[in-house]
Design a protein around this motif. Structure first.
Motif, PDB file in Angstrom:
ATOM      1  N   GLU A  21       0.850  -1.197   0.000  1.00  0.00           N
ATOM      2  CA  GLU A  21       0.000   0.000   0.000  1.00  0.00           C
ATOM      3  C   GLU A  21       0.877   1.236   0.000  1.00  0.00           C
ATOM      4  O   GLU A  21       1.948   1.252   0.634  1.00  0.00           O
ATOM      5  CB  GLU A  21      -0.914   0.024   1.235  1.00  0.00           C
ATOM      6  CG  GLU A  21      -1.958   1.142   1.183  1.00  0.00           C
ATOM      7  CD  GLU A  21      -2.904   1.122   2.374  1.00  0.00           C
ATOM      8  OE1 GLU A  21      -2.408   0.887   3.501  1.00  0.00           O
ATOM      9  OE2 GLU A  21      -4.114   1.330   2.178  1.00  0.00           O
ATOM     10  N   LEU A  39      -3.819   0.447  -2.799  1.00  0.00           N
ATOM     11  CA  LEU A  39      -3.262  -0.853  -2.493  1.00  0.00           C
ATOM     12  C   LEU A  39      -2.430  -1.285  -3.694  1.00  0.00           C
ATOM     13  O   LEU A  39      -2.672  -0.843  -4.822  1.00  0.00           O
ATOM     14  CB  LEU A  39      -4.369  -1.872  -2.227  1.00  0.00           C
ATOM     15  CG  LEU A  39      -5.195  -1.679  -0.950  1.00  0.00           C
ATOM     16  CD1 LEU A  39      -6.405  -2.597  -0.964  1.00  0.00           C
ATOM     17  CD2 LEU A  39      -4.355  -1.916   0.295  1.00  0.00           C
ATOM     18  N   ILE A  56      -3.664  -5.861   6.262  1.00  0.00           N
ATOM     19  CA  ILE A  56      -3.647  -6.105   4.810  1.00  0.00           C
ATOM     20  C   ILE A  56      -3.219  -7.550   4.572  1.00  0.00           C
ATOM     21  O   ILE A  56      -2.166  -7.975   5.043  1.00  0.00           O
ATOM     22  CB  ILE A  56      -2.665  -5.153   4.100  1.00  0.00           C
ATOM     23  CG1 ILE A  56      -3.067  -3.689   4.335  1.00  0.00           C
ATOM     24  CG2 ILE A  56      -2.612  -5.443   2.600  1.00  0.00           C
ATOM     25  CD1 ILE A  56      -2.040  -2.679   3.828  1.00  0.00           C
ATOM     26  N   ARG A 145      -1.671   1.974   8.489  1.00  0.00           N
ATOM     27  CA  ARG A 145      -2.107   1.955   7.101  1.00  0.00           C
ATOM     28  C   ARG A 145      -1.511   3.180   6.437  1.00  0.00           C
ATOM     29  O   ARG A 145      -1.308   4.239   7.052  1.00  0.00           O
ATOM     30  CB  ARG A 145      -3.635   1.965   6.981  1.00  0.00           C
ATOM     31  CG  ARG A 145      -4.300   0.668   7.427  1.00  0.00           C
ATOM     32  CD  ARG A 145      -3.923  -0.498   6.504  1.00  0.00           C
ATOM     33  NE  ARG A 145      -4.391  -0.317   5.128  1.00  0.00           N
ATOM     34  CZ  ARG A 145      -5.584  -0.750   4.691  1.00  0.00           C
ATOM     35  NH1 ARG A 145      -6.405  -1.384   5.510  1.00  0.00           N
ATOM     36  NH2 ARG A 145      -5.926  -0.558   3.427  1.00  0.00           N
TER      37      ARG A 145
END
Length: 458
Positions: A21, A39, A56, A145
């Motif tokens: 990502e 992604l 993920i 993230r």
């Protein structure tokens, strides 16, 4: 302009990781002006602990774009930007690794918010992004993230810019933060080389020369070699153990030495100068009406050339300047080749050789003046340029149109004797590249001094 980014990866062995990502926020110092979040299918499995940390997993990435499908967008959004990241060394290494796999040299300047925070935000027990954000009141969502961490880094960077009132630390960080960690060996090598014009030689552990280069600032050029992340530079950084150098003072001497010594030593990382380096030459002929015509053609060692050029575009640009400087006819320089008068005649910049209004005798005098100045044919002369010291000059010897070699002489000893001259000259090969280098240099350096050998005695 800044490209503030965060990258999540598969984990795994060093330089075998893949991106899962990426989030990039383009920041103009005040506001986010563009963004890219995606992604990425890494085409390799994700380590179990990374799945637990980021959430993920391989299934999520099955239909995600592969890196080559997002590479163009990454190049576009980071173009002209300083890359900013929390632990920039890691993020930049991973990004460069992915571009290396595509065979694309991705090079950007970087800033690390960990290092800047340690300089500007003193007294924190931890400089991890999560703990800094909590201590500074920076809101965080989607921790671990890419988009959440990148947005937090944007806010942190804004704070750092505000804290850095004199901008000294950030400027120093940009200048000193390398694209790869330079070990002590490379730093010591750079420190040992002066910021002067000359030729430098990189040696491997066996003393073999692996690269020869020239520069008007050798220290600066070596710094570029040793901080670049392209594949060739990284190989050089791994192999080099020592750099020796020779100051030349003159860029012309440096160019000639580089050309000669690459061809003689054939270092493994030099390729371009092993081959001839120019493609086009300027020659002349007399047409049926007695006018001397100039024409550009593919370089041919069996033909005499007035001068040479690296490529067709360079030849065309130079020919246009020659036409203007010597008031030549466009139709007699094979630039247009049309019947009737040339365009310059209509604007009174051609005296009418194209329609025989100007006689060949008068027109040819100007062409011959140009040829005499720029051709080495049958010429015997010295080209004098800067030396390595204030009281020294460099010299290039041309005899009967043939390049003989280079040397240096002290201003306290006048150069007026052929015997003395020959004793200071280092012989060199008269190859096409050497001729090209000398002709190009003398053509562009208007204040260069030349001395006919007829002025010397003995």
């Amino acid at each position: 302009m800044y490209a503030i980014l965060d990258i999540e990866t598969t984990g795994g062995k060093y330089n075998e990781e893949g991106i899962t990502e990426i989030a990039i926020y383009k920041f103009d110092g005040h506001d986010v002006v563009d963004q890219f979040i995606s992604l990425v299918n890494p085409e390799r499995p994700i380590q179990a602990f990374v799945v637990g940390l980021t959430g993920i997993n391989n299934e999520m990435l099955r239909n995600a774009p592969k890196f080559y499908e997002v590479a163009k967008r990454i190049i576009e959004i980071t173009a002209g930007c300083v890359i900013v990241a929390h632990n920039a060394q890691f993020d930049y290494r991973i990004l460069s690794l992915e571009f290396d796999r595509l065979g694309y040299p991705f090079e950007r300047t970087t800033l690390c918010t960990v290092e800047l925070s340690q300089e500007l935000l003193l007294g924190h027990k931890s400089y991890s992004l999560g703990k800094l954000a909590k201590a500074l009141g920076i809101p965080m969502s989607n921790r671990h993230r890419a988009d959440g961490d990148a947005l937090a880094t944007v806010q942190l960077f804004k704070m750092l810019l505000a804290k850095d009132t004199e901008k000294k630390i950030i400027q120093a960080a940009v200048k000193s933060f390398p694209k790869r960690n330079m070990d002590t060996k490379l730093k010591d090598i750079i420190a040992s080389v002066p910021s002067e014009t000359g030729v430098y030689y990189m040696h491997n552990v066996n003393g073999t020369i692996i690269y020869i280069g020239k520069s008007k600032n050798m220290k600066k050029r070596l710094t570029q070699h040793f901080t670049s992340d392209n594949r060739k530079s990284k190989q050089i950084q791994d192999d080099v153990v020592e750099v020796t150098y020779e100051e030349t003072g003159s860029e012309l001497i440096a160019l000639l030495k580089e050309n000669e010594e690459i061809k003689r030593n054939r270092p493994k990382f030099n390729r371009a100068l092993r081959r001839t380096n120019f493609k086009v030459q300027l020659s002349h002929y007399i047409d049926d009406n007695g006018y001397i015509n100039l024409k550009t053609e593919r370089a041919d060692p069996t033909k005499d050339a007035i001068t040479t050029f690296s490529n067709t575009m360079s030849a065309k640009a130079q020919l246009e300047r020659i036409i203007e400087a010597y008031v030549l006819c466009q139709n007699k320089t094979i630039m247009h080749g049309t019947s009737g008068n040339c365009f310059n005649y209509t604007i009174k910049k051609c005296n009418g050789a194209c329609i025989e209004e100007e006689s060949p005798e008068v027109y040819n005098l100007r062409v011959q003046s140009f040829i005499q100045k720029h051709s080495f044919e049958n010429k015997s002369m010295l080209v004098i340029d800067r030396g390595r010291k204030v009281n020294e000059r460099s010299v290039v010897l041309i005899e009967d149109g043939i390049f003989k070699g280079i040397g240096f002489y002290n201003l306290n000893h006048q150069l007026n004797n052929m015997e003395i001259l020959r004793s200071i000259i280092t012989p060199m090969d008269d190859n096409r590249d050497a001729q090209h280098i000398i002709k190009s240099y003398t053509r562009t350096k208007r204040n260069l001094k030349t001395i006919p050998l007829t002025e010397l005695v003995g």
